[in-house]
Write an enzyme that holds these catalytic residues in place. Structure first.
Site, PDB file in Angstrom:
ATOM      1  N   HIS A  82       0.832  -1.197   0.000  1.00  0.00           N
ATOM      2  CA  HIS A  82       0.000   0.000   0.000  1.00  0.00           C
ATOM      3  C   HIS A  82       0.863   1.241   0.000  1.00  0.00           C
ATOM      4  CE1 HIS A  82      -3.565   2.410   0.685  1.00  0.00           C
ATOM      5  NE2 HIS A  82      -2.807   3.151   1.452  1.00  0.00           N
ATOM      6  N   ASP A 161     -15.223   3.180   6.634  1.00  0.00           N
ATOM      7  CA  ASP A 161     -14.152   4.051   6.155  1.00  0.00           C
ATOM      8  C   ASP A 161     -14.627   4.907   4.992  1.00  0.00           C
ATOM      9  OD1 ASP A 161     -11.328   4.970   5.962  1.00  0.00           O
ATOM     10  OD2 ASP A 161     -11.528   4.061   3.987  1.00  0.00           O
ATOM     11  N   ARG A 168     -14.487  13.318   6.147  1.00  0.00           N
ATOM     12  CA  ARG A 168     -13.197  13.960   6.455  1.00  0.00           C
ATOM     13  C   ARG A 168     -12.762  14.858   5.314  1.00  0.00           C
ATOM     14  NH1 ARG A 168      -9.537   9.156   6.998  1.00  0.00           N
ATOM     15  NH2 ARG A 168      -7.899  10.694   7.233  1.00  0.00           N
ATOM     16  N   SER A 183      -7.698   4.411   8.890  1.00  0.00           N
ATOM     17  CA  SER A 183      -8.373   4.292   7.601  1.00  0.00           C
ATOM     18  C   SER A 183      -7.623   3.304   6.702  1.00  0.00           C
ATOM     19  CB  SER A 183      -8.431   5.676   6.945  1.00  0.00           C
ATOM     20  OG  SER A 183      -8.692   5.590   5.570  1.00  0.00           O
ATOM     21  N   LYS A 187      -8.594  -1.162   6.057  1.00  0.00           N
ATOM     22  CA  LYS A 187      -8.828  -1.741   4.724  1.00  0.00           C
ATOM     23  C   LYS A 187      -7.816  -2.844   4.422  1.00  0.00           C
ATOM     24  CE  LYS A 187      -8.897   2.461   3.230  1.00  0.00           C
ATOM     25  NZ  LYS A 187      -8.937   3.740   2.506  1.00  0.00           N
TER      26      LYS A 187
HETATM   27  N1  URA Z   1      -5.616   7.005   2.228  1.00  0.00           N
HETATM   28  C1  URA Z   1      -6.610   6.386   2.896  1.00  0.00           C
HETATM   29  O1  URA Z   1      -7.059   5.331   2.501  1.00  0.00           O
HETATM   30  N2  URA Z   1      -7.094   6.962   4.007  1.00  0.00           N
HETATM   31  C2  URA Z   1      -6.625   8.116   4.483  1.00  0.00           C
HETATM   32  O2  URA Z   1      -7.106   8.570   5.499  1.00  0.00           O
HETATM   33  C3  URA Z   1      -5.598   8.757   3.782  1.00  0.00           C
HETATM   34  C4  URA Z   1      -5.108   8.169   2.654  1.00  0.00           C
END
Ligand code: URA
Ligand code: CA
Length: 434
Positions: A82, A161, A168, A183, A187
């Site tokens: 990621h 999320d 947000r 967040s 995931k």
């Molecule tokens: N990427 C995400 O998935 N969440 C965040 O809060 C910031 C970047």
């Protein structure tokens, strides 16, 4: 439990319990808490921060808001990668085939780009026929057969999320350490891999502008991963200039193919080899980083990774003839060359601004609904510390629609500087956090 009391508690800087955090996330997901109260809670969390325990509990609550993908039927140590979001970050398209050709299964659920950052799914969809909406059965099947598949995140993964992120995005609460960490990690944890490599970007194009904040975010995410039983490593990498030369969906696919042919820019090639080596160690296909680096370098040189990329594209319905003939990718009709105004060396190449230039030309999304032009974007001809002569080309803009061309050119001209003395070229990998 009442949400009002929880907002007040956090507002006053007190610690929320696991049950309270879980109540907030669950009830907001189920639409029993309105946006205005959730927004107040997020702002309280932003301002008063969350400690490690609260962050882990928030991650856990978001993770449990939806489905958890089971990848047990994939053989081997499944690794996920990621990136916290960059400009011109094509690494997944290169690292994926590199590690897959070392027999490390990469089962990746990816996202789309927003604002100045690009998304892997958009890049892949610029390949004619490429499908990112694949059933779970087929996904598992693809990874078992080819060791690599990249699909879009299913709607059922961490639905909390999705709601929280949208909120947000419009309430100035995105760039908070505990909120970003929970967040991202919720995931990743829901996506079922055994090990996770986090590429935490730092610099002008990243959420984290300084190395200290980036390190803190990275440590926080590594701790969350480990506390949930996943082998997690974070690599902090430079985003003070875009990665590689190409920015834009089809342009980046073309660059990825060049890199896999061993003909790409040195910076991104080296970064990809290093990221891949870490993944190969996580995937237990090498005992040491050095051994892994040697292995992935061989897969690049002997073109195994390039062949793997072709298999991957074909398996997901894409036209793999692009590998021999990249001109089959969408190509822009028009080009504009940015010329240097003076002699010197390139000093600054602000990634966020340059990402926005690409977006304005059609390569990125201003909102989730924006439509993309896969051919649009830009190619840098100079990077930080390169010498440049007056009148020489610094970058080529690629576009079909010239509505925003003038503002894009102006923006680019403000995004870079030329200095008389040669500046240092930024180090790509700044730190590794285990
Ligand atoms: N990427 C995400 O998935 N969440 C965040 O809060 C910031 C970047
Ligand atoms: Ca690039």
């Amino acid at each position: 439990m009442r949400i009002y009391d929880l907002i007040k508690k956090k507002r006053d800087g007190k610690e929320l319990s696991k049950e309270e955090i879980s109540f907030f996330v669950q009830e907001y997901t189920n639409e029993n808490i309105p946006d205005y109260q959730a927004a107040a809670m997020l702002m309280a969390m932003f301002l008063k921060k969350m400690n490690k325990r609260e962050t882990v509990d928030l991650t856990d609550a978001i993770l449990h808001s939806g489905e958890q993908i089971n990848l047990d039927s994939i053989e081997g140590v499944k690794v996920d990668k990621h990136s916290t979001g960059g400009v011109g970050d094509t690494t997944t398209l290169i690292v994926g085939p590199l590690v897959a050709s070392c027999d490390v299964p990469l089962a990746k659920m990816s996202g789309r780009g927003l604002g100045h950052t690009g998304g892997t799914l958009d890049k892949l969809e610029s390949i004619e026929g490429f499908k990112i909406d694949v059933s779970m059965e087929k996904f598992v099947d693809l990874v078992n057969t080819n060791k690599i598949a990249v699909i879009s995140q299913t709607k059922n993964v961490a639905p909390a999320d999705k709601k929280l992120y949208h909120l947000r995005d419009v309430t100035a609460t995105v760039d908070s350490m505990p909120l970003i960490a929970s967040s991202i990690m919720s995931k990743k944890l829901a996506s079922g891999s055994d090990a996770i490599l986090l590429d935490v970007k730092v610099g002008s194009g990243a959420f984290m502008k300084g190395i200290d904040e980036a390190s803190e975010l990275a440590s926080e995410m590594v701790d969350i991963g480990k506390s949930m039983g996943r082998d997690t490593i974070a690599v902090i990498t430079d985003m003070n200039q875009p990665l590689g030369n190409a920015i834009g969906n089809a342009l980046e696919v073309k660059e990825a193919i060049e890199i896999l042919k061993g003909e790409g820019p040195e910076d991104i090639t080296k970064l990809c080899l290093e990221l891949s080596a870490h993944i190969v160690v996580l995937g237990k296909k090498a005992d040491s980083y050095e051994e892994a680096y040697k292995l992935v370098s061989e897969k690049l040189t002997d073109r195994s990774a390039l062949r793997k990329f072709g298999e991957f594209v074909q398996a997901q319905g894409g036209n793999d003839a692009i590998i021999d003939d990249p001109s089959l990718l969408p190509t822009a009709e028009k080009h504009y060359e940015i010329k240097a105004g003076e002699d010197g060396f390139i000093d600054e190449l602000n990634s966020e601004e340059i990402g926005l230039v690409a977006m304005m030309l059609g390569a990125g999304r201003e909102t989730f609904e924006s439509k993309l032009d896969y051919a649009a974007g830009l190619v840098l001809k100079k990077k930080i510390s390169d010498p440049v002569k007056k009148g020489e080309t610094v970058a080529v803009l690629h576009y079909n629609d010239d509505t925003n061309l003038e503002s894009a050119v102006n923006r680019f001209n403000k995004a870079y500087t030329i200095v008389a003395k040669i500046p240092q070229s930024p180090l790509l990998i700044k730190k590794i956090i285990r």
